[in-house]
Design an enzyme around this catalytic site. Structure first.
Site: not given
Ligand code: NAD
Length: 634
Positions: A450, A479, A501
């Site tokens: 990742y 996070n 939990k």
């Molecule tokens: P999430 O998993 O809730 O949302 C990501 C969305 O992308 C999902 O709904 C998923 O279905 C969609 N997705 C995945 N593959 C896809 C594809 N091939 N085509 C179209 N859609 C696709 O995650 P999130 O927490 O909302 O995170 C959003 C972004 O922020 C991500 O890029 C994640 O890596 C980044 N991020 C999040 C966090 C966190 O703490 N939540 C931390 C660091 C980075």
């Protein structure tokens, strides 16, 4: 590029007036974009205290030695042809030679009255001089919209050189922040030159300028403004310099892009090539045309199309809600999941289900878009990313194809959601680790799978910006938690998992909880409202490098459980699963850069955010447990 001498970590160019003029004229002729820092002891000392300012200096196309102490140091290092390149003199020399060359100038800074006098004096001195425009900024930060309007005004004036007459370090920050969006090839920060040439402040006589005591003269002219600067800087400069020379202190010279010879590139004129790149669906000529039509504006019109990918997920859905609240009428929300699985679904907008790993899908969703927020990624909490590395890395297909599509479809601005997982693992080995600064991502050794994908995609954004002039903005999220996110099923993150939990224990009457690891690993957690606000601020800003977006309050997982227990009103027995996935030992966000660049950082307390998250998860588990999605009407 001229050689640079490391003076307390600032690379000062080994130049004289003739070489400085030739360099600037070369940039104007080639339309290569640079900025020039005119620097004396004051600039070096400010840069020594402030790494961001040091980076700005070292990213400049040229750092001129504007002070005899710097000239003496360059001479002593063997650069005998070096001479002082004094800002006010450089300005006059460039202006004089530009009359016959037909170059245009813009003056940014000082008061309206000073600008008027400056303009009149310069016209009298250089008949035929083309001053394309002037702007006197107010004594307060400009709003995002005001700033964007000023950028448009300067670009519309089509200057070759923008002279910036603010004080140090304001003018250096302004140039760095605006370098990418200004079309003028050269920006020069000349500070007091505006006042001198306007006749508002007296310049030191030549012999004093050459003596190394100009500071004393200026001190007598403006004692109230300057005494603190000189009293503080001059003795400290000598002490630090002695330390550097005697080898007690080492100052590394970290060059930015421009100083390494990489420059903001200018796109070739449309139609310059009839060649078709068979790997891309659009001929190169048309691609150039799309890019050249792209105007870098910080304003997104209410009626312009904005695309959010990953909109069925946690953060993406909150972002769509925010865009609608801000009055944007044309939002295209895209996700791979069926609509009934989206965390929030907004009626009346263009909701699309498609797999963005495919190139055609990316071109279809970016068609007509002005801005793109790319949040789509196959990801989850530690339990998921440690066991699905191949799946995580395939998100590179989403990012690659979306960037290509954005480049070719004339998208003006592109946001990429990166992650704290880009940081090198060896900087996160203990719970009380130092907060991670943006520069800590290199040398690169990110989270396997990742993290590597995120870091690679960050670099791709950077190179699309440099090579294709696609304006990209990046946040490294730390996070994020809050309502309307995953709390079960294996992809959930620690705050949601612990809420679930604790609720399960409360509802079942079994006063026990399983904790992954020994509970002493530290993290910082940012509430979703701060995440959305920060994302918008970054997207609307001129900051091009990745910024940390996270809370800087580290807590152990045990402390996180304490807070959730207090919200639930229970005390649970804790079972530690030391072999479960737990990620790095300690991680926290250093928010110095985001505070400096945006004047803002996340601030919602963990207690307040967890209370809201707990309540939402509780409702899901006790009410609409089987269906996490919600149709929202705004
Ligand atoms: P999430 O998993 O809730 O949302 C990501 C969305 O992308 C999902 O709904 C998923 O279905 C969609 N997705 C995945 N593959 C896809 C594809 N091939 N085509 C179209 N859609 C696709 O995650 P999130 O927490 O909302 O995170 C959003 C972004 O922020 C991500 O890029 C994640 O890596 C980044 N991020 C999040 C966090 C966190 O703490 N939540 C931390 C660091 C980075």
């Amino acid at each position: 590029m001229a050689e640079r001498l490391n003076v307390l970590g600032v690379g000062v160019s080994a130049i004289n007036m003739a070489t400085a003029l030739a360099t600037i004229e070369g940039w104007i002729a080639s339309r290569k974009r640079h900025y020039v820092c005119v620097t004396g002891v004051h600039g070096v000392m400010e840069s020594r205290r402030d790494p961001e300012l040091r980076h700005i200096h070292n990213s400049a196309g040229m750092v001129t030695p504007d002070g005899m102490p710097l000239v003496w140091l360059l001479w002593a290092s063997g650069h005998r042809s070096v001479d002082r390149v004094y800002g006010p003199d450089l300005m006059l020399a460039v202006l004089e030679r530009s009359v016959e060359r037909g170059c245009r100038h813009f003056l940014y800074g000082a008061s309206e009255a000073t600008l008027a006098r400056l303009q009149a004096n310069l016209h009298a001195r250089f008949p035929g001089l083309d001053i394309a425009g002037t702007y006197s900024p107010p004594f307060r930060p400009l709003t995002v919209d005001e700033d964007a309007a000023v950028v448009e005004m300067i670009n519309a004036a089509r200057p070759d050189v923008v002279w910036v007459g603010l004080s140090t370090p304001k003018q250096e920050r302004w140039m760095a922040a605006h370098r990418d969006c200004l079309e003028a090839p050269v920006l020069v920060g000349v500070g007091a030159a505006f006042d001198f040439h306007a006749g508002v402040v007296r310049q030191a006589p030549r012999f004093i300028q050459r003596s190394g005591f100009e500071w004393l003269f200026r001190l007598t002219m403006e004692p109230r403004r300057l005494w603190r600067r000189y009293l503080r800087n001059n003795p400290a400069f000598l002490v630090c310099l002695a330390g550097q020379k005697l080898g007690f202190r080492r100052y590394s010279l970290e060059f930015g892009d421009q100083a390494r010879g990489r420059v903001w590139q200018v796109v070739e004129p449309a139609g310059s090539s009839g060649v078709t790149d068979h790997r891309d669906p659009m001929p190169i000529g048309l691609r150039s045309e799309a890019a050249s039509k792209r105007k870098e504006r910080s304003i997104l019109g209410d009626d312009e199309l904005v695309v959010v990918t990953g909109a069925g997920g946690f953060i993406g859905a909150h972002l769509v809600a925010d865009l609608l609240r801000r009055g944007h009428q044309r939002v295209r929300a895209v996700d791979i999941k069926p609509l009934y699985e989206w965390f929030q679904l907004f009626p009346g907008i263009d909701n699309r289900r498609c797999d963005l790993r495919g190139r055609d899908a990316c071109y279809a969703v970016t068609d007509g878009a002005a801005w793109v927020y790319n949040l789509a990624a196959d990801m989850g909490g530690m339990g998921f990313i440690e066991t699905h590395k191949a799946a995580c890395m395939q998100s590179v297909l989403i990012n690659t194809h979306l960037l290509l599509a954005a480049r070719d479809c004339g998208v003006r601005r592109f946001f990429y959601a990166s992650s704290a997982c880009v940081y090198a693992a060896d900087k996160q080995t203990s719970p009380d680790i130092l907060p991670l600064k943006e520069g800590d991502a290199y040398p690169a050794m990110p989270e396997d799978g990742y993290g590597w994908e995120k870091l690679f995609s960050e670099r791709m954004c950077r190179h699309f910006r440099e090579d294709c002039r696609l304006a990209t903005r990046l946040a490294r999220y730390h996070n994020v938690y809050g309502p309307h996110g995953t709390f079960a099923g294996g992809r959930e993150k620690a705050p949601a998992a612990i809420c679930r939990k604790v609720i399960q224990a409360k509802l079942s009457g079994e006063p026990e909880i399983e904790i992954w690891g020994d509970g002493e690993q530290t993290r910082s957690f940012m509430f979703i409202d701060d995440c959305v606000e920060g994302t918008q601020r970054i997207m609307h800003s001129h900051v091009e490098e990745p910024l940390n977006l996270g809370s800087d309050r580290p807590v152990t997982i045990n402390q996180l459980v304490d807070i959730v227990e207090a919200i639930a009103g229970v005390m649970l027995r804790r079972h530690y699963l030391v072999d479960a996935p737990k990620g790095v030992r300690g991680r926290n966000s250093d928010n110095t850069l985001i505070r400096q660049r945006l004047g803002w950082a996340p601030s919602i307390s963990l207690e307040e955010g967890l209370e809201k998250t707990y309540r939402w998860i509780y409702d899901q588990m006790t009410g609409i447990e089987a269906d996490q999605s919600a149709v929202v009407s705004l």
